[in-house]
Design a protein around this motif. Structure first.
Motif, PDB file in Angstrom:
ATOM      1  N   ILE A 129     -91.539  63.024 -77.058  1.00  0.00           N
ATOM      2  CA  ILE A 129     -91.929  64.417 -77.088  1.00  0.00           C
ATOM      3  C   ILE A 129     -92.687  64.793 -75.325  1.00  0.00           C
ATOM      4  O   ILE A 129     -91.808  65.725 -74.961  1.00  0.00           O
ATOM      5  CB  ILE A 129     -93.149  64.750 -77.976  1.00  0.00           C
ATOM      6  N   PRO A 130     -93.312  63.990 -75.138  1.00  0.00           N
ATOM      7  CA  PRO A 130     -93.603  64.245 -73.561  1.00  0.00           C
ATOM      8  C   PRO A 130     -92.489  63.898 -72.551  1.00  0.00           C
ATOM      9  O   PRO A 130     -92.283  64.845 -71.530  1.00  0.00           O
ATOM     10  CB  PRO A 130     -94.766  63.364 -73.258  1.00  0.00           C
ATOM     11  N   HIS A 131     -91.734  63.144 -72.691  1.00  0.00           N
ATOM     12  CA  HIS A 131     -90.427  63.124 -71.977  1.00  0.00           C
ATOM     13  C   HIS A 131     -89.542  64.475 -71.846  1.00  0.00           C
ATOM     14  O   HIS A 131     -89.131  64.809 -70.810  1.00  0.00           O
ATOM     15  CB  HIS A 131     -89.345  61.880 -72.294  1.00  0.00           C
ATOM     16  N   LEU A 132     -89.388  64.784 -72.802  1.00  0.00           N
ATOM     17  CA  LEU A 132     -88.634  65.863 -73.191  1.00  0.00           C
ATOM     18  C   LEU A 132     -89.067  67.334 -72.590  1.00  0.00           C
ATOM     19  O   LEU A 132     -88.514  67.982 -71.849  1.00  0.00           O
ATOM     20  CB  LEU A 132     -88.249  66.216 -74.614  1.00  0.00           C
ATOM     21  N   ALA A 133     -90.503  67.353 -72.754  1.00  0.00           N
ATOM     22  CA  ALA A 133     -91.310  68.462 -72.157  1.00  0.00           C
ATOM     23  C   ALA A 133     -91.340  68.120 -70.673  1.00  0.00           C
ATOM     24  O   ALA A 133     -91.333  69.397 -69.885  1.00  0.00           O
ATOM     25  CB  ALA A 133     -92.637  68.348 -72.630  1.00  0.00           C
ATOM     26  N   TYR A 134     -91.225  67.066 -70.117  1.00  0.00           N
ATOM     27  CA  TYR A 134     -91.331  66.731 -68.563  1.00  0.00           C
ATOM     28  C   TYR A 134     -89.831  67.115 -68.093  1.00  0.00           C
ATOM     29  O   TYR A 134     -89.872  67.690 -66.788  1.00  0.00           O
ATOM     30  CB  TYR A 134     -91.455  65.239 -68.486  1.00  0.00           C
ATOM     31  N   LEU A 135     -88.961  67.307 -68.787  1.00  0.00           N
ATOM     32  CA  LEU A 135     -87.631  67.483 -68.305  1.00  0.00           C
ATOM     33  C   LEU A 135     -87.398  69.157 -68.458  1.00  0.00           C
ATOM     34  O   LEU A 135     -86.894  69.669 -67.254  1.00  0.00           O
ATOM     35  CB  LEU A 135     -86.257  66.935 -69.264  1.00  0.00           C
ATOM     36  N   LYS A 158     -86.063  54.864 -69.084  1.00  0.00           N
ATOM     37  CA  LYS A 158     -84.630  55.152 -69.144  1.00  0.00           C
ATOM     38  C   LYS A 158     -84.118  55.144 -70.633  1.00  0.00           C
ATOM     39  O   LYS A 158     -83.511  55.734 -71.069  1.00  0.00           O
ATOM     40  CB  LYS A 158     -83.887  54.196 -68.572  1.00  0.00           C
ATOM     41  N   SER A 159     -84.717  54.110 -71.705  1.00  0.00           N
ATOM     42  CA  SER A 159     -84.074  54.071 -72.894  1.00  0.00           C
ATOM     43  C   SER A 159     -84.578  55.420 -73.737  1.00  0.00           C
ATOM     44  O   SER A 159     -83.748  55.463 -74.632  1.00  0.00           O
ATOM     45  CB  SER A 159     -84.834  52.761 -73.305  1.00  0.00           C
ATOM     46  N   VAL A 160     -85.647  55.860 -73.480  1.00  0.00           N
ATOM     47  CA  VAL A 160     -86.104  57.229 -74.153  1.00  0.00           C
ATOM     48  C   VAL A 160     -85.199  58.334 -73.796  1.00  0.00           C
ATOM     49  O   VAL A 160     -84.944  59.097 -74.660  1.00  0.00           O
ATOM     50  CB  VAL A 160     -87.619  57.243 -73.662  1.00  0.00           C
ATOM     51  N   ILE A 161     -85.061  58.234 -72.367  1.00  0.00           N
ATOM     52  CA  ILE A 161     -84.060  59.609 -71.899  1.00  0.00           C
ATOM     53  C   ILE A 161     -82.596  59.289 -72.682  1.00  0.00           C
ATOM     54  O   ILE A 161     -82.145  60.071 -73.155  1.00  0.00           O
ATOM     55  CB  ILE A 161     -84.086  59.271 -70.503  1.00  0.00           C
ATOM     56  N   GLU A 162     -82.126  58.190 -72.835  1.00  0.00           N
ATOM     57  CA  GLU A 162     -80.910  57.809 -73.435  1.00  0.00           C
ATOM     58  C   GLU A 162     -81.037  57.954 -74.942  1.00  0.00           C
ATOM     59  O   GLU A 162     -80.102  58.680 -75.719  1.00  0.00           O
ATOM     60  CB  GLU A 162     -80.308  56.364 -73.248  1.00  0.00           C
ATOM     61  N   SER A 163     -82.292  57.788 -75.519  1.00  0.00           N
ATOM     62  CA  SER A 163     -82.344  58.195 -76.887  1.00  0.00           C
ATOM     63  C   SER A 163     -82.325  59.508 -76.927  1.00  0.00           C
ATOM     64  O   SER A 163     -81.736  60.174 -78.202  1.00  0.00           O
ATOM     65  CB  SER A 163     -83.761  57.573 -77.481  1.00  0.00           C
ATOM     66  N   LEU A 164     -82.898  60.343 -76.314  1.00  0.00           N
ATOM     67  CA  LEU A 164     -83.069  61.833 -76.403  1.00  0.00           C
ATOM     68  C   LEU A 164     -81.576  62.398 -76.246  1.00  0.00           C
ATOM     69  O   LEU A 164     -81.177  63.262 -76.943  1.00  0.00           O
ATOM     70  CB  LEU A 164     -83.812  62.432 -75.304  1.00  0.00           C
ATOM     71  N   GLY A 211     -78.972  64.526 -79.302  1.00  0.00           N
ATOM     72  CA  GLY A 211     -78.266  65.921 -79.239  1.00  0.00           C
ATOM     73  C   GLY A 211     -78.855  66.559 -78.188  1.00  0.00           C
ATOM     74  O   GLY A 211     -78.371  67.722 -77.855  1.00  0.00           O
ATOM     75  N   PHE A 212     -79.800  66.071 -77.098  1.00  0.00           N
ATOM     76  CA  PHE A 212     -80.522  66.964 -76.153  1.00  0.00           C
ATOM     77  C   PHE A 212     -79.690  66.754 -74.937  1.00  0.00           C
ATOM     78  O   PHE A 212     -79.216  65.443 -74.469  1.00  0.00           O
ATOM     79  CB  PHE A 212     -81.886  66.430 -76.006  1.00  0.00           C
ATOM     80  N   GLU A 213     -79.543  67.780 -74.054  1.00  0.00           N
ATOM     81  CA  GLU A 213     -78.555  68.048 -73.113  1.00  0.00           C
ATOM     82  C   GLU A 213     -79.288  67.471 -71.977  1.00  0.00           C
ATOM     83  O   GLU A 213     -80.734  67.678 -71.708  1.00  0.00           O
ATOM     84  CB  GLU A 213     -78.126  69.301 -72.763  1.00  0.00           C
ATOM     85  N   ILE A 214     -79.220  66.359 -71.197  1.00  0.00           N
ATOM     86  CA  ILE A 214     -79.812  65.760 -70.126  1.00  0.00           C
ATOM     87  C   ILE A 214     -79.290  65.998 -68.725  1.00  0.00           C
ATOM     88  O   ILE A 214     -77.956  65.631 -68.522  1.00  0.00           O
ATOM     89  CB  ILE A 214     -80.083  64.297 -70.288  1.00  0.00           C
ATOM     90  N   ASP A 215     -79.810  66.732 -67.822  1.00  0.00           N
ATOM     91  CA  ASP A 215     -79.262  67.091 -66.590  1.00  0.00           C
ATOM     92  C   ASP A 215     -79.296  65.913 -65.609  1.00  0.00           C
ATOM     93  O   ASP A 215     -80.342  65.534 -65.054  1.00  0.00           O
ATOM     94  CB  ASP A 215     -79.738  68.244 -66.008  1.00  0.00           C
ATOM     95  N   ASP A 216     -78.144  65.045 -65.506  1.00  0.00           N
ATOM     96  CA  ASP A 216     -78.403  64.024 -64.581  1.00  0.00           C
ATOM     97  C   ASP A 216     -78.493  64.285 -62.976  1.00  0.00           C
ATOM     98  O   ASP A 216     -79.332  63.458 -62.316  1.00  0.00           O
ATOM     99  CB  ASP A 216     -76.800  63.191 -64.440  1.00  0.00           C
ATOM    100  N   GLU A 217     -78.260  65.415 -62.678  1.00  0.00           N
ATOM    101  CA  GLU A 217     -78.668  65.885 -61.271  1.00  0.00           C
ATOM    102  C   GLU A 217     -80.062  66.090 -61.271  1.00  0.00           C
ATOM    103  O   GLU A 217     -80.574  65.774 -60.192  1.00  0.00           O
ATOM    104  CB  GLU A 217     -77.853  67.122 -60.872  1.00  0.00           C
TER     105      GLU A 217
END
Length: 616
Positions: A27-33, A584-590, A594-600
């Motif tokens: 949850i906090p990682h997704l909010a951080y992004l 990094k593993s949490v980012i990949e899990s998100l 189905g959550f869109e992660i902006d690599d840039e």
């Protein structure tokens, strides 16, 4: 808080996430992004938080990124920052009224003070559900663990209510709160905070101290808790002034404090002033972990809440973050107060988000005499929370707008000279890690409010300058110059990570002496940690990593700055902290969920260790 959620939804400022996500990192990682998106993203309502470590789920939703846009800040305050600042300025500038019209105008302004008086109520929504004594269980709340290196779950958006020994002075602060056990919370109130002053009174008297924590309710209460009000002024008074309604409070069940009656959750308890526990480490808003230290412990005696509470939280780390928008409101609202408290001649000020507030402040003044800017600098360094500012740049009225960073950057470099520099020392934020002493260190002022002279030099291209530097300093691997169209370019020199020893800066100054005609300002950074083309993160790391007394050296009219990490040495006896990096593993899990992660974006804001790209 539900009313605020409905308001956000009405204005397109809310995203509801029904996917079950973990209170541990997910949850906090997704909010951080989310908050790093353009415009701050949206407020996020997580309706299905789970606790993988304890194997349970929560019916209580988690709301994050509450203040994460200028629009949401205005919705929360019910006013624009400019209108609030104008109201405060009118109150501060009250003068004897002239004529009948003037009398009525003055009475109307004085009438606003009525709203600053809290109103005691009964049968509060905040006390609908009650857990007392042995029923108390902090693990029943979806308290988040933000960073992998955090010692435990932490409450990050609690309004901490305290009062002095006599019950006359009251305070609301915003401090992180570590969960030690089901009924114990660590209170990270720092040495300069009002709550610490109260704590010392209780300790001297040998009495336990009451503390209550409110979560949720009107979000403006939370903002007021971090507002830099003068000592002795109760933060709820500011709430009433802004909202033009008296704050409604209710007496706590197990201690003598009062909290907002509409809070979603209230945690009550007592502090034994003779006992402390280790608290931390914790990834903080500077973007670094704070070390393990001893802090007081709250023994929780009661938890109360609404029938359908919502748990609010924020995430801290590297900028940009939610505090960017909270800080903007603070900056605008308190300008009139600063102008009347020793900073006469101050026109405007600005706290760049990547300066994380206390590390860098920009100010525009209307100097009335020689040395006026330096007088205001010292006034800043002696007033309330402004005393924590490490680096201040002052310009005159003819300078570009403070929020136009590129134009202002070029203006400063075109008007800079060694005569511009002002060195001082004083108290620092307790979270500052670069000062050799806890909460005390060097400060740098740059006075660009008057015309300064500058010596001539020869500008080389980056590659040619790198080759010259490498020929006499093999540890220098990369060079990038900023402001090459100005009179005083800055050369960023990426060096090997073993640069940070005690004698390195002096050695480099001596070694680079033959190249003085090619350098004006040389800033050394760790090559392995920095993308030298990323000015945003370079500024963040430089102002975080330097102490002006130790890390700035002037020789042969060249300014040398050591912004590398510091190893343990006589000049820096403290431990150097790690940076807050997403797992990094949490980012990949998100991403897999189905959550869109902006690599840039991962690269731009150094979100993961592996996301940093290097210059070549």
């Amino acid at each position: 808080m539900q009313q605020m959620i409905d308001l956000f939804a009405k204005h397109g400022e809310l995203e509801i996430i029904d996917t079950p996500l973990d209170i541990y990192l997910e949850i906090p990682h997704l909010a951080y992004l989310e908050v790093k998106k353009k415009g701050g993203g949206k407020a996020l309502l997580f309706t299905n938080p789970v606790d993988s470590k304890r194997g349970n789920s929560f019916s209580m939703p988690v709301l994050m990124n509450i203040f994460g846009s200028f629009k949401r800040v205005e919705l929360i305050a019910s006013n624009s920052p400019e209108s609030i600042a104008k109201m405060i300025k009118e109150l501060l500038n009250l003068s004897p009224p002239k004529g009948v019209k003037g009398i009525f105008s003055a009475l109307a302004r004085f009438g606003r003070l009525y709203y600053t008086l809290p109103k005691m109520t009964k049968n509060a929504p905040a006390q609908t559900v009650r857990f007392l004594g042995k029923e108390v269980d902090l693990y029943s709340l979806p308290i988040l663990t933000t960073w992998e290196g955090d010692a435990a779950p932490f409450i990050t958006m609690g309004q901490v209510y305290t009062q002095d020994l006599n019950g006359k002075k009251k305070n609301v602060g915003m401090y992180r709160l570590q969960v030690h056990s089901k009924n114990e919370l660590g209170l990270h109130w720092q040495v300069h905070k009002d709550s610490t002053h109260f704590f010392n009174e209780y300790k001297k008297a040998g009495e336990k101290m009451p503390v209550s924590i409110a979560l949720g309710g009107d979000a403006l209460y939370t903002w007021c808790g971090q507002a830099p009000l003068p000592n002795g002024i109760y933060e709820l008074m500011l709430y009433g002034l802004i909202k033009r309604t008296r704050p409604k409070v209710v007496r706590c069940l197990s201690n003598p404090l009062s909290v907002p009656s509409t809070a979603d959750i209230v945690i009550e308890g007592w502090v034994d002033t003779l006992k402390t526990k280790e608290e931390g480490p914790f990834g903080d808003h500077t973007g670094f972990y704070t070390p393990i230290e001893h802090y007081p412990v709250l023994k929780v005696s009661a938890i109360t809440m609404k029938s359908k509470p919502i748990y609010p939280a924020t995430v801290v780390g590297k900028p940009p973050l939610e505090d960017k928008y909270m800080g903007y409101l603070t900056e605008r609202v308190f300008l009139p107060l600063l102008q009347m408290s020793g900073a006469s001649g101050l026109v405007d000020y600005n706290m760049p988000e990547n300066g994380v507030f206390h590390n860098l402040i920009l100010a525009k003044i209307a100097p009335q005499y020689y040395g006026h800017a330096r007088q205001i600098m010292h006034a800043f360094w002696g007033v309330g929370q402004m005393s924590f500012v490490k680096h201040a740049i002052f310009v005159g009225q003819e300078a570009p707008p403070l929020e136009d960073y590129q134009a202002l950057f070029e203006y400063v470099l075109n008007h800079f000279s060694l005569d511009s520099l002002v060195f001082s020392e004083g108290v620092c934020d307790a979270l500052d890690h670069a000062s050799p002493s806890y909460a005390y260190g060097g400060k740098l002022g740059i006075d660009i409010s008057t015309k300064n002279s500058s010596r001539d030099f020869t500008l080389l291209g980056d590659e040619e300058l790198k080759n010259k530097i490498q020929s006499i300093m093999p540890s220098a691997l990369l060079v990038r110059q900023y402001g090459t169209n100005t009179q005083n370019p800055i050369a960023i020199i990426g060096v090997k990570s073993n640069f940070s020893g005690d004698k390195n800066l002096q050695e480099c100054v001596s070694v680079l002496a033959p190249l003085k005609q090619y350098l004006k300002i040389a800033v050394f950074v760790d090559e392995a940690k920095n993308d030298l083309d990323n000015g945003y993160m370079l500024l963040w790391r430089v102002v975080n990593n330097i102490d002006a007394r130790r890390d700035i050296c002037i020789c042969d009219e060249v300014v040398h700055v050591n912004a590398c990490d510091k190893s343990h040495s006589p000049s820096h006896p403290r431990e150097w902290p790690k940076e807050t990096d997403c797992t990094k593993s949490v980012i990949e899990s998100l991403r897999q969920k189905g959550f869109e992660i902006d690599d840039e974006m991962l690269h731009k804001y150094h979100i993961c260790n592996s996301s940093r790209t290097k210059s070549t």
